[in-house]
Design a protein around this motif. Sequence first.
Motif, PDB file in Angstrom:
ATOM      1  N   ALA A 120       0.832  -1.202   0.000  1.00 59.32           N
ATOM      2  CA  ALA A 120       0.000   0.000   0.000  1.00 59.32           C
ATOM      3  C   ALA A 120       0.868   1.254   0.000  1.00 59.32           C
ATOM      4  O   ALA A 120       0.550   2.248  -0.676  1.00 59.32           O
ATOM      5  CB  ALA A 120      -0.937  -0.015   1.205  1.00 59.32           C
ATOM      6  N   ARG A 121       1.959   1.249   0.769  1.00 57.67           N
ATOM      7  CA  ARG A 121       2.884   2.391   0.761  1.00 57.67           C
ATOM      8  C   ARG A 121       3.457   2.597  -0.638  1.00 57.67           C
ATOM      9  O   ARG A 121       3.514   3.721  -1.153  1.00 57.67           O
ATOM     10  CB  ARG A 121       3.993   2.148   1.778  1.00 57.67           C
ATOM     11  CG  ARG A 121       4.964   3.334   1.972  1.00 57.67           C
ATOM     12  CD  ARG A 121       6.135   3.371   0.986  1.00 57.67           C
ATOM     13  NE  ARG A 121       6.911   2.168   0.944  1.00 57.67           N
ATOM     14  CZ  ARG A 121       7.886   1.867   1.821  1.00 57.67           C
ATOM     15  NH1 ARG A 121       8.178   2.686   2.795  1.00 57.67           N
ATOM     16  NH2 ARG A 121       8.572   0.733   1.673  1.00 57.67           N
ATOM     17  N   ASP A 122       3.875   1.508  -1.276  1.00 54.04           N
ATOM     18  CA  ASP A 122       4.432   1.622  -2.623  1.00 54.04           C
ATOM     19  C   ASP A 122       3.371   2.090  -3.612  1.00 54.04           C
ATOM     20  O   ASP A 122       3.670   2.813  -4.568  1.00 54.04           O
ATOM     21  CB  ASP A 122       5.013   0.281  -3.060  1.00 54.04           C
ATOM     22  CG  ASP A 122       6.241  -0.106  -2.238  1.00 54.04           C
ATOM     23  OD1 ASP A 122       6.865   0.792  -1.642  1.00 54.04           O
ATOM     24  OD2 ASP A 122       6.575  -1.302  -2.198  1.00 54.04           O
ATOM     25  N   GLU A 127      -7.734  14.087  10.471  1.00 57.34           N
ATOM     26  CA  GLU A 127      -7.148  12.878   9.888  1.00 57.34           C
ATOM     27  C   GLU A 127      -8.164  12.117   9.037  1.00 57.34           C
ATOM     28  O   GLU A 127      -7.812  11.524   8.007  1.00 57.34           O
ATOM     29  CB  GLU A 127      -6.610  11.985  11.002  1.00 57.34           C
ATOM     30  CG  GLU A 127      -5.371  12.540  11.681  1.00 57.34           C
ATOM     31  CD  GLU A 127      -4.982  11.751  12.920  1.00 57.34           C
ATOM     32  OE1 GLU A 127      -3.765  11.584  13.156  1.00 57.34           O
ATOM     33  OE2 GLU A 127      -5.889  11.304  13.665  1.00 57.34           O
ATOM     34  N   THR A 128      -9.430  12.163   9.447  1.00 57.94           N
ATOM     35  CA  THR A 128     -10.478  11.513   8.664  1.00 57.94           C
ATOM     36  C   THR A 128     -10.622  12.188   7.311  1.00 57.94           C
ATOM     37  O   THR A 128     -10.726  11.514   6.273  1.00 57.94           O
ATOM     38  CB  THR A 128     -11.815  11.553   9.426  1.00 57.94           C
ATOM     39  OG1 THR A 128     -11.653  10.895  10.694  1.00 57.94           O
ATOM     40  CG2 THR A 128     -12.914  10.861   8.641  1.00 57.94           C
ATOM     41  N   VAL A 129     -10.599  13.503   7.285  1.00 52.87           N
ATOM     42  CA  VAL A 129     -10.659  14.239   6.018  1.00 52.87           C
ATOM     43  C   VAL A 129      -9.469  13.878   5.137  1.00 52.87           C
ATOM     44  O   VAL A 129      -9.602  13.704   3.919  1.00 52.87           O
ATOM     45  CB  VAL A 129     -10.717  15.760   6.276  1.00 52.87           C
ATOM     46  CG1 VAL A 129     -10.495  16.546   4.984  1.00 52.87           C
ATOM     47  CG2 VAL A 129     -12.050  16.142   6.888  1.00 52.87           C
ATOM     48  N   VAL A 130      -8.313  13.751   5.747  1.00 48.46           N
ATOM     49  CA  VAL A 130      -7.117  13.395   4.981  1.00 48.46           C
ATOM     50  C   VAL A 130      -7.252  11.992   4.396  1.00 48.46           C
ATOM     51  O   VAL A 130      -6.914  11.755   3.227  1.00 48.46           O
ATOM     52  CB  VAL A 130      -5.857  13.505   5.857  1.00 48.46           C
ATOM     53  CG1 VAL A 130      -4.637  12.935   5.138  1.00 48.46           C
ATOM     54  CG2 VAL A 130      -5.599  14.959   6.231  1.00 48.46           C
ATOM     55  N   LEU A 131      -7.758  11.052   5.182  1.00 46.57           N
ATOM     56  CA  LEU A 131      -7.941   9.697   4.672  1.00 46.57           C
ATOM     57  C   LEU A 131      -9.035   9.635   3.613  1.00 46.57           C
ATOM     58  O   LEU A 131      -8.962   8.810   2.694  1.00 46.57           O
ATOM     59  CB  LEU A 131      -8.241   8.732   5.819  1.00 46.57           C
ATOM     60  CG  LEU A 131      -7.045   8.379   6.706  1.00 46.57           C
ATOM     61  CD1 LEU A 131      -7.481   7.510   7.873  1.00 46.57           C
ATOM     62  CD2 LEU A 131      -5.955   7.674   5.904  1.00 46.57           C
ATOM     63  N   GLU A 164       1.343  10.639   6.101  1.00 48.48           N
ATOM     64  CA  GLU A 164       1.360  10.467   7.554  1.00 48.48           C
ATOM     65  C   GLU A 164       0.126   9.710   8.032  1.00 48.48           C
ATOM     66  O   GLU A 164       0.222   8.827   8.904  1.00 48.48           O
ATOM     67  CB  GLU A 164       1.431  11.834   8.230  1.00 48.48           C
ATOM     68  CG  GLU A 164       2.757  12.553   8.013  1.00 48.48           C
ATOM     69  CD  GLU A 164       2.740  14.004   8.461  1.00 48.48           C
ATOM     70  OE1 GLU A 164       3.801  14.665   8.397  1.00 48.48           O
ATOM     71  OE2 GLU A 164       1.664  14.496   8.885  1.00 48.48           O
ATOM     72  N   ALA A 165      -1.030  10.022   7.461  1.00 42.16           N
ATOM     73  CA  ALA A 165      -2.263   9.334   7.855  1.00 42.16           C
ATOM     74  C   ALA A 165      -2.242   7.875   7.420  1.00 42.16           C
ATOM     75  O   ALA A 165      -2.723   6.988   8.145  1.00 42.16           O
ATOM     76  CB  ALA A 165      -3.476  10.047   7.255  1.00 42.16           C
ATOM     77  N   MET A 166      -1.691   7.595   6.246  1.00 39.78           N
ATOM     78  CA  MET A 166      -1.574   6.214   5.778  1.00 39.78           C
ATOM     79  C   MET A 166      -0.629   5.420   6.679  1.00 39.78           C
ATOM     80  O   MET A 166      -0.876   4.243   6.983  1.00 39.78           O
ATOM     81  CB  MET A 166      -1.091   6.183   4.340  1.00 39.78           C
ATOM     82  CG  MET A 166      -2.132   6.585   3.308  1.00 39.78           C
ATOM     83  SD  MET A 166      -3.501   5.407   3.188  1.00 39.78           S
ATOM     84  CE  MET A 166      -2.654   3.972   2.512  1.00 39.78           C
ATOM     85  N   ALA A 167       0.452   6.057   7.122  1.00 42.44           N
ATOM     86  CA  ALA A 167       1.376   5.389   8.035  1.00 42.44           C
ATOM     87  C   ALA A 167       0.674   5.052   9.349  1.00 42.44           C
ATOM     88  O   ALA A 167       0.846   3.955   9.898  1.00 42.44           O
ATOM     89  CB  ALA A 167       2.600   6.271   8.285  1.00 42.44           C
TER      90      ALA A 167
END
Length: 326
Positions: free
Chosen positions: A132-134, A186-190, A299-302
């Motif tokens: 997912a990171r890649d 963070e929810t908005v970012v995701l 950052e949110a994905m991490a």
Amino acid sequence: MVTMVGSVVVIRLLLMVQLLLAMAATGEALDTAYYAATCPDAEAIVHNTMERLHYTDPTLAPALIRLLFHDCFVRGCDASVLIAPTPRYSSERAAIPNYALRGFGAVDAAKRALEAACPGAVSCADALALAARDAVELLGGCRYDVALGRRDGTRSDPWEVDLPAPFARLDDVLAYFAARGFSAEETVVLFGAHTVGGAHCSSFRYRLTGPDSGGAMDETLRRDMLDTCGAADLPLDTDPAAFFDPDTPFTVDNNYYAQLMSNRTLLQVDQEAATHPDTAPHVAYYAASPGAFLQRFSEAMAKLSNAGVLEGDAGEVRKVCSRYNT
């Protein structure tokens, strides 16, 4: 009888509290150097697999971002979503919210390459987190460090899959994310994951033909989507789909937020974010701040990839991601 019923209620409440605490865990014992001795090339192996598959099928990368979310928000990031159902037992894949998930083959390919280089070392949960990171990076997002050491779960139950529906109200979705340790920002970012990929028309067709409680969809978009989707419900395997961001559907960027502010978004819950007092300022900020969005999305994905992980001796390290070891 009353005492027994009361005890059952208390037990259920305790179990719920334990689950929420586990989901809020940040994986502090994970380590970016976890495989330094046992599989030093693990990240490169996953990246090379993802890079090869991405240029063959660019739709895989958005699918893997979604796959990570569907795994991590049910029992934590333990690869439970990767278990394939069999005639003897079901799994999370059989739950309705997971019917359209894709990317399982990509994780399997990465795991086969890992097993060839380092048998029994790298968990499927770590393989998915790295993939997912890649995917984010291959789609133009910022690369971020992935702390490793997750273990694979030994339970995958379709009845435990409780994910927000596309037509859910934003207040309910914010509460859902908050229970798992994510702020409104963070929810908005995701939500920004909708900068790539798309949705089947069944997720938003009701907005095309009836009252739209999430905010009126831009009329030009509504007519275009009605032409694409039609007014009648269809089985999922024949239901058309549309890109969330038709301008840059395979690029992680902030264009999604500009669309929210113009009422040009497919999902009701996304549209509500543009006007809800807890989220509207964040939508406006990221619509105007492309660099800030790219950094915060990574950052949110991490943080997402660390939710409720199994560590130490918990769970197992599967040999094949689609089935338990025993």
